[in-house]
Motif scaffolding. Structure first.
Motif, PDB file in Angstrom:
ATOM      1  N   ARG A 130      -5.214  24.590  13.774  1.00 19.03           N
ATOM      2  CA  ARG A 130      -6.301  24.665  14.744  1.00 19.03           C
ATOM      3  C   ARG A 130      -7.465  25.420  14.119  1.00 19.03           C
ATOM      4  N   ALA A 131      -8.623  25.313  14.751  1.00 16.99           N
ATOM      5  CA  ALA A 131      -9.820  25.927  14.178  1.00 16.99           C
ATOM      6  C   ALA A 131     -10.674  26.512  15.291  1.00 16.99           C
ATOM      7  N   ASP A 132     -11.704  27.257  14.891  1.00 19.25           N
ATOM      8  CA  ASP A 132     -12.636  27.822  15.862  1.00 19.25           C
ATOM      9  C   ASP A 132     -13.757  26.852  16.194  1.00 19.25           C
ATOM     10  N   SER A 133     -13.871  25.791  15.405  1.00 21.86           N
ATOM     11  CA  SER A 133     -14.980  24.865  15.571  1.00 21.86           C
ATOM     12  C   SER A 133     -14.521  23.454  15.225  1.00 21.86           C
ATOM     13  N   TYR A 156       0.819  -1.210   0.000  1.00 20.67           N
ATOM     14  CA  TYR A 156       0.000   0.000   0.000  1.00 20.67           C
ATOM     15  C   TYR A 156       0.853   1.260   0.000  1.00 20.67           C
ATOM     16  N   THR A 157       0.323   2.299  -0.636  1.00 18.33           N
ATOM     17  CA  THR A 157       0.742   3.665  -0.352  1.00 18.33           C
ATOM     18  C   THR A 157      -0.249   4.203   0.678  1.00 18.33           C
ATOM     19  N   VAL A 158       0.260   4.567   1.842  1.00 20.63           N
ATOM     20  CA  VAL A 158      -0.606   4.910   2.976  1.00 20.63           C
ATOM     21  C   VAL A 158      -0.534   6.416   3.235  1.00 20.63           C
ATOM     22  N   THR A 159      -1.674   7.064   3.232  1.00 21.24           N
ATOM     23  CA  THR A 159      -1.770   8.475   3.607  1.00 21.24           C
ATOM     24  C   THR A 159      -2.277   8.557   5.039  1.00 21.24           C
ATOM     25  N   VAL A 160      -1.480   9.161   5.906  1.00 21.83           N
ATOM     26  CA  VAL A 160      -1.838   9.309   7.315  1.00 21.83           C
ATOM     27  C   VAL A 160      -2.141  10.781   7.562  1.00 21.83           C
ATOM     28  N   VAL A 161      -3.327  11.075   8.082  1.00 22.97           N
ATOM     29  CA  VAL A 161      -3.728  12.470   8.270  1.00 22.97           C
ATOM     30  C   VAL A 161      -3.628  12.875   9.729  1.00 22.97           C
ATOM     31  N   ASP A 162      -3.415  14.163   9.942  1.00 25.10           N
ATOM     32  CA  ASP A 162      -3.611  14.806  11.254  1.00 25.10           C
ATOM     33  C   ASP A 162      -4.933  15.561  11.162  1.00 25.10           C
ATOM     34  N   GLN A 163      -5.906  15.207  11.993  1.00 24.18           N
ATOM     35  CA  GLN A 163      -7.171  15.926  11.958  1.00 24.18           C
ATOM     36  C   GLN A 163      -6.998  17.364  12.460  1.00 24.18           C
ATOM     37  N   ARG A 164      -7.967  18.210  12.118  1.00 29.03           N
ATOM     38  CA  ARG A 164      -7.876  19.618  12.539  1.00 29.03           C
ATOM     39  C   ARG A 164      -7.717  19.695  14.061  1.00 29.03           C
ATOM     40  N   GLY A 165      -6.848  20.618  14.484  1.00 31.17           N
ATOM     41  CA  GLY A 165      -6.587  20.766  15.908  1.00 31.17           C
ATOM     42  C   GLY A 165      -5.725  19.669  16.494  1.00 31.17           C
ATOM     43  N   HIS A 166      -5.070  18.882  15.646  1.00 34.63           N
ATOM     44  CA  HIS A 166      -4.205  17.791  16.083  1.00 34.63           C
ATOM     45  C   HIS A 166      -2.931  17.782  15.237  1.00 34.63           C
ATOM     46  N   GLY A 167      -1.846  17.299  15.839  1.00 32.61           N
ATOM     47  CA  GLY A 167      -0.600  17.130  15.092  1.00 32.61           C
ATOM     48  C   GLY A 167      -0.170  18.406  14.400  1.00 32.61           C
ATOM     49  N   ALA A 168       0.182  18.283  13.116  1.00 35.94           N
ATOM     50  CA  ALA A 168       0.679  19.425  12.348  1.00 35.94           C
ATOM     51  C   ALA A 168      -0.426  20.173  11.606  1.00 35.94           C
ATOM     52  N   SER A 169      -1.668  19.728  11.725  1.00 34.36           N
ATOM     53  CA  SER A 169      -2.766  20.436  11.059  1.00 34.36           C
ATOM     54  C   SER A 169      -3.144  21.691  11.836  1.00 34.36           C
TER      55      SER A 169
END
Length: 231
Positions: free
Chosen positions: A55-58, A40-53
Motif C-alpha cells: 500500500r502507499a500514501d498516494s 508467451y511468458t506472462v508477467t501479471v502484476v498487482d498494482q500498488r494498493g492491490h493484491g500482494a503489492s
C-alpha cells in the motif's frame, strides 16, 4: 515501487497484464493461461494498493506508471492494461516500449460524479460470496472468488474522497507504439470525441458489441476474440 508479480508460462514471447481498480493479478487468470498456451511468458502484476503489492500514501496515475517501469522490462512483445491499468500503461508506454500495447476499456475519461465504492454489508465487511452472487448472477464461483479477493486486499484509501484521483488523460495524438484500444459497448470512460481522435490519430480502435467494462473476467471469449489479431 516494485510491484508483486506472478509468472504464467515459459514461452519465447513475452507479455504483461495490468489489472483495474479493486482487482488484482488473479483477475487475468483465464487470459494469462490462454496467452501461455500461445507461447508467451506472462508477467501479471498487482498494482500498488492491490493484491500482494504494498500500500502507499498516494495513488496518482503517474506513480502507477512509474511502478510499471520499475517492475517490468522494456521491450515486451505485448502489454495489456484494463481500466485503471490502461491509465498506468498509457503513461508508461513511451518508457517500456512494448512491441504492442493493448488498452481494454481504459479509464481515460472518468465520468464526472462517478462514485466507486467497495461492496460492503451493514457492518462494513466485504459482501459474502453468496451476496455477491446475487448481485452478479453471470459470474461463476471461481470468478466471484477472484473478484472478492480483490475487494478484500484493496487499500481502502483508493475509495476515499476524492474518489478516486483520476483526472482525464489525453493520449498522444499518435500512439508511441502500435496500440489497440478495445472498447466496451458503450465504453465506461472513453468519450465519443476521444474515440474519434484515437481513430484519426492511428490507434486501432475496436468496439466489442455487447462487451462490458469487465470483459477480461466476465466475457473471456469476447476478450479472446478482440485480442486475437494482436497476440
Amino acid at each position: 515501487m516494485r510491484l508483486s508479480t506472478t509468472t504464467v508460462g515459459d514461452g519465447a514471447k513475452t507479455a504483461a497484464l495490468v489489472h483495474g481498480l479493486s482487482a488484482h493479478g488473479g483477475y487475468w487468470s483465464e487470459v494469462a493461461a490462454w496467452l501461455a498456451s500461445l507461447g508467451y511468458t506472462v508477467t501479471v502484476v498487482d498494482q500498488r494498493g492491490h493484491g500482494a503489492s504494498d500500500r502507499a500514501d498516494s495513488y496518482l496515475t503517474e506513480e502507477l506508471a512509474d511502478d510499471l517501469v520499475e517492475t517490468l522490462p522494456a521491450g515486451l512483445d505485448i502489454i495489456v492494461g484494463h481500466s485503471l491499468g490502461g491509465r498506468a500503461l498509457l503513461l508508461a508506454a513511451d518508457r517500456l516500449r512494448p512491441e504492442r500495447a493493448i488498452y481494454v476499456d481504459p479509464g481515460w475519461n472518468v465520468p464526472a460524479g462517478l462514485s466507486i465504492n467497495l461492496p460492503v454489508d451493514e457492518s462494513g465487511d466485504i459482501l459474502s460470496l453468496k451476496s455477491l452472487s446475487e448481485l452478479l448472477p453471470n459470474y461463476n464461483p471461481e470468478q466471484l472468488n477472484r473478484l472478492r479477493r480483490g475487494f478484500v486486499l484493496a487499500d481502502p484509501l483508493w475509495f476515499q474522497a476524492p474518489n478516486p484521483i483520476l483526472p482525464d488523460l489525453e493520449p498522444p495524438l499518435s500512439p508511441v507504439v502500435p496500440s489497440l484500444v478495445v472498447l466496451a459497448d458503450p465504453p465506461l470512460a472513453v468519450r465519443p470525441e476521444l474515440e474519434k481522435r484515437l481513430r484519426d490519430g492511428g490507434y486501432n480502435v475496436l468496439t466489442v458489441p455487447g462487451g462490458v467494462h469487465d470483459m477480461p473476467i466476465e466475457q473471456f471469449e469476447l476478450t479472446k476474440q478482440a485480442l486475437a489479431g494482436w497476440v
